[in-house]
Motif scaffolding. Structure first.
Motif, PDB file in Angstrom:
ATOM      1  N   ILE A   1      19.792 -18.790  -0.376  1.00 53.30           N
ATOM      2  CA  ILE A   1      20.343 -17.928   0.667  1.00 53.30           C
ATOM      3  C   ILE A   1      19.352 -16.791   0.864  1.00 53.30           C
ATOM      4  CG2 ILE A   1      22.240 -16.405   1.332  1.00 53.30           C
ATOM      5  CD1 ILE A   1      24.008 -18.018  -0.619  1.00 53.30           C
ATOM      6  N   GLY A   2      18.914 -16.574   2.085  1.00 57.13           N
ATOM      7  CA  GLY A   2      17.947 -15.516   2.347  1.00 57.13           C
ATOM      8  C   GLY A   2      18.482 -14.511   3.340  1.00 57.13           C
ATOM      9  N   THR A   3      18.376 -13.215   3.005  1.00 55.67           N
ATOM     10  CA  THR A   3      18.830 -12.183   3.937  1.00 55.67           C
ATOM     11  C   THR A   3      17.660 -11.645   4.746  1.00 55.67           C
ATOM     12  OG1 THR A   3      18.555 -10.251   2.492  1.00 55.67           O
ATOM     13  CG2 THR A   3      20.610 -11.520   2.283  1.00 55.67           C
ATOM     14  N   ALA A   4      17.945 -11.387   6.008  1.00 55.24           N
ATOM     15  CA  ALA A   4      16.957 -10.831   6.929  1.00 55.24           C
ATOM     16  C   ALA A   4      17.689 -10.414   8.190  1.00 55.24           C
ATOM     17  CB  ALA A   4      15.872 -11.854   7.255  1.00 55.24           C
ATOM     18  N   SER A   5      16.989  -9.715   9.087  1.00 50.94           N
ATOM     19  CA  SER A   5      17.580  -9.364  10.367  1.00 50.94           C
ATOM     20  C   SER A   5      17.748 -10.631  11.201  1.00 50.94           C
ATOM     21  CB  SER A   5      16.704  -8.356  11.106  1.00 50.94           C
ATOM     22  OG  SER A   5      15.420  -8.897  11.340  1.00 50.94           O
ATOM     23  N   ALA A   6      18.667 -10.572  12.146  1.00 54.76           N
ATOM     24  CA  ALA A   6      19.029 -11.755  12.932  1.00 54.76           C
ATOM     25  C   ALA A   6      17.844 -12.462  13.593  1.00 54.76           C
ATOM     26  CB  ALA A   6      20.082 -11.374  13.977  1.00 54.76           C
ATOM     27  N   PRO A   7      16.870 -11.743  14.158  1.00 48.63           N
ATOM     28  CA  PRO A   7      15.759 -12.447  14.809  1.00 48.63           C
ATOM     29  C   PRO A   7      14.930 -13.306  13.851  1.00 48.63           C
ATOM     30  CG  PRO A   7      15.863 -10.167  15.551  1.00 48.63           C
ATOM     31  CD  PRO A   7      16.800 -10.284  14.388  1.00 48.63           C
ATOM     32  N   ARG A   8      15.090 -13.106  12.552  1.00 49.04           N
ATOM     33  CA  ARG A   8      14.298 -13.859  11.580  1.00 49.04           C
ATOM     34  C   ARG A   8      15.061 -15.035  10.974  1.00 49.04           C
ATOM     35  NH1 ARG A   8      11.707  -8.515   8.610  1.00 49.04           N
ATOM     36  NH2 ARG A   8      10.767  -7.673  10.492  1.00 49.04           N
ATOM     37  N   HIS A   9      16.289 -15.222  11.391  1.00 48.32           N
ATOM     38  CA  HIS A   9      17.102 -16.277  10.791  1.00 48.32           C
ATOM     39  C   HIS A   9      16.553 -17.672  11.084  1.00 48.32           C
ATOM     40  CE1 HIS A   9      20.990 -13.731  10.050  1.00 48.32           C
ATOM     41  NE2 HIS A   9      19.914 -13.230   9.483  1.00 48.32           N
ATOM     42  N   GLU A  10      16.077 -17.881  12.292  1.00 42.08           N
ATOM     43  CA  GLU A  10      15.512 -19.193  12.626  1.00 42.08           C
ATOM     44  C   GLU A  10      14.300 -19.485  11.752  1.00 42.08           C
ATOM     45  OE1 GLU A  10      13.769 -21.699  16.490  1.00 42.08           O
ATOM     46  OE2 GLU A  10      14.561 -19.665  16.746  1.00 42.08           O
ATOM     47  N   TYR A  11      13.477 -18.464  11.529  1.00 42.95           N
ATOM     48  CA  TYR A  11      12.301 -18.628  10.661  1.00 42.95           C
ATOM     49  C   TYR A  11      12.723 -19.026   9.251  1.00 42.95           C
ATOM     50  CZ  TYR A  11       8.412 -17.160   7.651  1.00 42.95           C
ATOM     51  OH  TYR A  11       7.431 -17.113   6.688  1.00 42.95           O
ATOM     52  N   LEU A  12      13.720 -18.334   8.676  1.00 46.69           N
ATOM     53  CA  LEU A  12      14.170 -18.654   7.321  1.00 46.69           C
ATOM     54  C   LEU A  12      14.779 -20.044   7.249  1.00 46.69           C
ATOM     55  CD1 LEU A  12      15.750 -15.302   6.055  1.00 46.69           C
ATOM     56  CD2 LEU A  12      13.590 -16.350   5.370  1.00 46.69           C
ATOM     57  N   ALA A  13      15.553 -20.411   8.266  1.00 47.64           N
ATOM     58  CA  ALA A  13      16.144 -21.747   8.275  1.00 47.64           C
ATOM     59  C   ALA A  13      15.048 -22.810   8.288  1.00 47.64           C
ATOM     60  CB  ALA A  13      17.054 -21.912   9.483  1.00 47.64           C
TER      61      ALA A  13
ATOM     62  N   LEU B   1      12.290 -22.638   6.803  1.00 49.13           N
ATOM     63  CA  LEU B   1      11.738 -22.734   5.443  1.00 49.13           C
ATOM     64  C   LEU B   1      12.700 -23.439   4.487  1.00 49.13           C
ATOM     65  CD1 LEU B   1      10.145 -19.184   4.947  1.00 49.13           C
ATOM     66  CD2 LEU B   1       9.025 -21.291   5.721  1.00 49.13           C
ATOM     67  N   GLY B   2      13.927 -23.659   4.934  1.00 53.58           N
ATOM     68  CA  GLY B   2      14.914 -24.341   4.103  1.00 53.58           C
ATOM     69  C   GLY B   2      15.983 -23.456   3.517  1.00 53.58           C
ATOM     70  N   ALA B   3      16.019 -22.177   3.930  1.00 55.04           N
ATOM     71  CA  ALA B   3      17.023 -21.244   3.409  1.00 55.04           C
ATOM     72  C   ALA B   3      18.256 -21.208   4.310  1.00 55.04           C
ATOM     73  CB  ALA B   3      16.435 -19.843   3.299  1.00 55.04           C
ATOM     74  N   ILE B   4      19.353 -20.741   3.746  1.00 55.25           N
ATOM     75  CA  ILE B   4      20.550 -20.413   4.521  1.00 55.25           C
ATOM     76  C   ILE B   4      20.423 -18.938   4.900  1.00 55.25           C
ATOM     77  CG2 ILE B   4      23.060 -20.222   4.498  1.00 55.25           C
ATOM     78  CD1 ILE B   4      23.029 -22.316   2.206  1.00 55.25           C
ATOM     79  N   PRO B   5      20.203 -18.623   6.171  1.00 56.49           N
ATOM     80  CA  PRO B   5      19.976 -17.213   6.536  1.00 56.49           C
ATOM     81  C   PRO B   5      21.266 -16.438   6.675  1.00 56.49           C
ATOM     82  CG  PRO B   5      19.724 -18.613   8.460  1.00 56.49           C
ATOM     83  CD  PRO B   5      20.003 -19.536   7.312  1.00 56.49           C
ATOM     84  N   LEU B   6      21.241 -15.199   6.181  1.00 55.99           N
ATOM     85  CA  LEU B   6      22.365 -14.287   6.328  1.00 55.99           C
ATOM     86  C   LEU B   6      21.842 -12.910   6.729  1.00 55.99           C
ATOM     87  CD1 LEU B   6      24.727 -14.895   3.245  1.00 55.99           C
ATOM     88  CD2 LEU B   6      25.023 -15.720   5.590  1.00 55.99           C
TER      89      LEU B   6
END
Length: 298
Positions: free
Chosen positions: A165-177, A179-184
């Motif tokens: 599970i990776g936390t970041a601001s909303a505009p970065r959620h697609e980037y984290l996804a 990479l294989g993370a669940i963005p929050l």
């Protein structure tokens, strides 16, 4: 050759381009012609005088730890690498046309050496954190996951079979996804959002941003020592741990090797800077909002 130096601690404006002699590699060191050199927040803190030096600074000082490029000379005792090989790693005063590396690995085939110039610190730190946590299965929460270290942690952890599970601001959620993370989203209500995607809780957590989230992270894990920070030195006051290069128990090359062996491993380069624009690169790095890495090309 050209190199970045500073003669006093201060803001980015103290950085200047100087003509210096090409350094000679000492024992167990190599010299590379720099294709790319990553900019880290650590570099900005050292330049500002915010990191303990242990002894009075011997100005002028260079800046930069990360670099990649072709080997131009090898020091005494060096084996397994030859002039002409293209490597990435960590060393000293890497914001220069040529620089010394003290730890390195071969740049994988097909990877741009400029991009690999930002791999050193990120991959060493990611490998160190995962080794210190020792989590073999389960769910890992990464607070501040979209920067260079976070990007490496996510890729290493997913490859090891962990749910991330990776936390970041909303505009970065697609980037984290990607990479294989669940963005929050980070911020207030994190525990509730984590519970929605990990109803059985998390087994470990990393604080990579120093955003004051240690108490929240401690509340999400079984034991406070399952939380490790690289940015918040108040963590031990909450029972959590702090990891730094000074506490390292593994070789930097171990993290490098893990990145080099991982198919498709990459660190997004948000922006490339020319050497003469190093002050601007430091300003952006100090802000802590980079997605992936910033890289300087001499």
């Amino acid at each position: 050759m050209r190199a970045v130096q500073f003669t006093s601690f201060g803001g980015p404006e103290v950085l200047r381009i100087a003509d210096v002699d090409v350094p000679a590699p000492g024992p167990d060191e190599i010299l590379v012609r720099v294709a790319g050199a990553g900019v880290n927040q650590l570099d900005t803190k050292i330049r500002a005088g915010a990191m303990p030096q242990g002894r009075p600074a011997a100005f002028p000082l260079g800046t930069g730890v990360d670099a990649a490029g072709a080997v131009t000379a090898v020091g005494p005792g060096v084996t397994g690498v030859a002039v002409g090989d293209v490597v990435f790693g960590t060393g000293r005063a890497t914001m220069a046309e040529q620089a010394i590396l003290t730890a390195w690995a071969t740049v994988p085939r097909g990877v741009d050496p400029v991009e690999a110039g930002g791999w050193g610190v990120a991959t060493e730190t990611a490998g160190r954190l995962l080794t210190e946590l020792g989590l073999r299965e389960g769910t890992l929460l990464v607070s501040g996951a979209s920067g260079g270290v976070g990007s490496a942690v996510v890729q290493f952890a997913v490859a090891r079979g962990l749910t991330v599970i990776g936390t970041a601001s909303a505009p970065r959620h697609e980037y984290l996804a990607g990479l294989g993370a669940i963005p929050l989203a980070y911020g207030a209500g994190l525990a509730d959002r984590v519970a929605e995607v990990a109803p059985h809780g998390v087994d470990g957590a990393f604080d990579l941003s120093g955003a004051g989230v240690i108490p929240e992270l401690v509340g999400l894990v079984t034991h406070p020592t399952d939380v490790i920070s690289i940015a918040d030195f108040t963590a031990p006051g909450h029972g959590a741990r702090v990891s730094t290069g000074a506490t390292r128990t593994m070789r930097p090359e171990d993290g490098f090797a893990e990145a080099a062996a991982l198919p498709g491993f990459a660190l997004r380069v948000e922006r490339r800077y020319a050497l003469v624009d190093i002050a601007d690169a430091h300003r952006q790095a100090a802000g802590g909002h980079t997605v992936g890495k910033l890289v300087v090309t001499p």
